[in-house]
Design a protein around this motif. Structure first.
Motif, short mmCIF file in Angstrom:
data_model
loop_
_atom_site.label_atom_id
_atom_site.label_comp_id
_atom_site.label_asym_id
_atom_site.label_seq_id
_atom_site.Cartn_x
_atom_site.Cartn_y
_atom_site.Cartn_z
N CYS A 38 5.33 28.40 85.51
CA CYS A 38 4.02 28.55 86.15
C CYS A 38 3.00 29.14 85.18
O CYS A 38 1.84 28.71 85.14
CB CYS A 38 4.12 29.44 87.39
SG CYS A 38 4.95 28.65 88.79
N ASP A 39 3.43 30.11 84.38
CA ASP A 39 2.53 30.70 83.39
C ASP A 39 2.10 29.67 82.35
O ASP A 39 0.93 29.62 81.94
CB ASP A 39 3.20 31.88 82.69
CG ASP A 39 3.18 33.16 83.53
OD1 ASP A 39 2.24 33.32 84.34
OD2 ASP A 39 4.10 33.98 83.39
N SER A 88 -1.99 31.59 87.52
CA SER A 88 -2.32 30.35 86.82
C SER A 88 -3.36 29.53 87.57
O SER A 88 -4.21 28.88 86.95
CB SER A 88 -1.05 29.53 86.59
OG SER A 88 -0.21 30.18 85.66
N LEU A 89 -3.31 29.55 88.89
CA LEU A 89 -4.32 28.84 89.68
C LEU A 89 -5.71 29.43 89.41
O LEU A 89 -6.70 28.69 89.31
CB LEU A 89 -3.99 28.92 91.17
CG LEU A 89 -2.85 28.03 91.65
CD1 LEU A 89 -2.45 28.39 93.08
CD2 LEU A 89 -3.24 26.55 91.58
N GLY A 90 -5.78 30.74 89.29
CA GLY A 90 -7.05 31.38 88.97
C GLY A 90 -7.54 30.99 87.59
O GLY A 90 -8.74 30.75 87.38
N GLU A 91 -6.63 30.90 86.62
CA GLU A 91 -7.01 30.55 85.26
C GLU A 91 -7.43 29.09 85.13
O GLU A 91 -8.35 28.76 84.38
CB GLU A 91 -5.85 30.87 84.31
CG GLU A 91 -5.60 32.37 84.15
CD GLU A 91 -4.44 32.67 83.22
OE1 GLU A 91 -4.02 31.76 82.50
OE2 GLU A 91 -3.97 33.81 83.22
N ILE A 92 -6.76 28.20 85.86
CA ILE A 92 -7.13 26.78 85.80
C ILE A 92 -8.51 26.56 86.41
O ILE A 92 -9.33 25.80 85.89
CB ILE A 92 -6.06 25.92 86.51
CG1 ILE A 92 -4.79 25.87 85.65
CG2 ILE A 92 -6.58 24.50 86.78
CD1 ILE A 92 -3.63 25.16 86.30
N GLY A 93 -8.79 27.22 87.54
CA GLY A 93 -10.14 27.21 88.09
C GLY A 93 -10.53 26.01 88.94
O GLY A 93 -11.69 25.88 89.31
N ILE A 94 -9.60 25.13 89.26
CA ILE A 94 -9.91 23.98 90.11
C ILE A 94 -9.76 24.40 91.57
O ILE A 94 -8.72 24.91 91.97
CB ILE A 94 -8.97 22.79 89.80
CG1 ILE A 94 -9.11 22.36 88.34
CG2 ILE A 94 -9.25 21.62 90.74
CD1 ILE A 94 -8.13 21.28 87.92
N ALA A 123 2.99 34.49 89.51
CA ALA A 123 2.68 33.66 88.34
C ALA A 123 1.88 32.42 88.75
O ALA A 123 0.93 32.02 88.06
CB ALA A 123 3.97 33.24 87.64
N ALA A 124 2.24 31.82 89.87
CA ALA A 124 1.53 30.63 90.34
C ALA A 124 0.08 30.95 90.69
O ALA A 124 -0.84 30.22 90.33
CB ALA A 124 2.25 30.03 91.55
N VAL A 125 -0.13 32.06 91.39
CA VAL A 125 -1.48 32.48 91.78
C VAL A 125 -2.31 32.79 90.53
O VAL A 125 -3.48 32.40 90.42
CB VAL A 125 -1.42 33.70 92.71
CG1 VAL A 125 -2.80 34.33 92.88
CG2 VAL A 125 -0.86 33.29 94.08
#
Length: 236
Positions: A112-113, A146-152, A142-144
């Motif tokens: 996820c990271d 990464s979702l914040g970092e991806i930004g979609i 980790a999933a949350v």
């Protein structure tokens, strides 16, 4: 006579340049073929390691995938391996005599990271699936993150997924580290949110939940005030 010498010199220069260009083109072609071969071999190795039942092999695959992601050379086969590893033991199960053999939360969390370094719609879809399905707080964290970092966050889909995952874990096993990542993701995604109610309600629930430590609750309250004020300003 001087004109002939000049013409001859130009002709020689053009001929040499043409020969050099042909050799350079051949060299580039050889390098391209070699690069494609090595890339293909790397895909095969990673796919085999990721599919192995052995934890050590999966960790080697993750190391190779992290390097490829950092260098921006993730292939479709590598993305498929990441997707598999992120769901290892949850969305993809390997059983022997009815016993789950591939339940490796540390593998899922690391995958996820790494997906944060591959900011695509497909990565986002994998992460939302894991955030909803995984029962391990470290993996959901980790999933949350990464979702914040991806930004979609089309149509608030990701915000709703994070809010659901937070509510689920808050009810069962409230974890400070997960709450912190939820708040960080909300802050990063806030500019993309259409309807802030779900997000604000989720932040308020963290701020008022004494299962979390004072640092987490204080950060939640600060973020709530900040986002509430920005919402009011935009309306005005």
């Amino acid at each position: 006579m001087k004109l002939l010498k000049t013409t001859f010199a130009i002709g020689c220069a053009l001929l040499c340049a043409n020969i050099f260009a042909q050799k350079a083109s051949e060299t580039r072609s050889e390098k391209t073929v070699e690069s494609e071969y090595l890339s293909s071999m790397e895909d095969i190795v990673i796919t085999e390691l990721a599919a192995s039942d052995e934890l050590d092999n999966k960790q080697v695959a993750l190391t190779m995938l992290e390097e490829a992601a950092s260098e921006g050379r993730i292939t479709p086969d590598m993305s498929a391996a990441l997707d598999q590893l992120a769901g290892e033991g949850v969305t993809s199960e390997s059983r022997k005599n009815g016993r789950l053999m591939n339940n490796f939360p540390q593998v899922r969390a690391k995958a996820c990271d790494i997906l944060a370094k591959v900011p695509t719609e497909e990565s986002k879809n994998t992460l939302t699936k894991i955030a909803l399905a995984d029962g391990e707080p470290m993996v959901v964290t980790a999933a949350v993150r990464s979702l914040g970092e991806i930004g979609i966050n089309n149509n608030d889909e990701v915000i709703n997924v994070i809010a659901f995952a937070n509510r689920h874990n808050q009810t069962l096993t409230p974890t400070n580290s997960l709450a912190i990542e939820v708040l960080a993701a909300y802050e990063k995604l806030a500019p993309t949110v259409q309807d802030k109610k779900t997000m604000l309600d989720s932040i308020a629930s963290i701020a008022s939940d004494y299962h979390y430590n004072s640092v987490v609750r204080s950060r939640a309250m600060d973020l709530f005030r900040k986002l509430k004020a920005s919402g009011s300003s935009s309306k005005n």
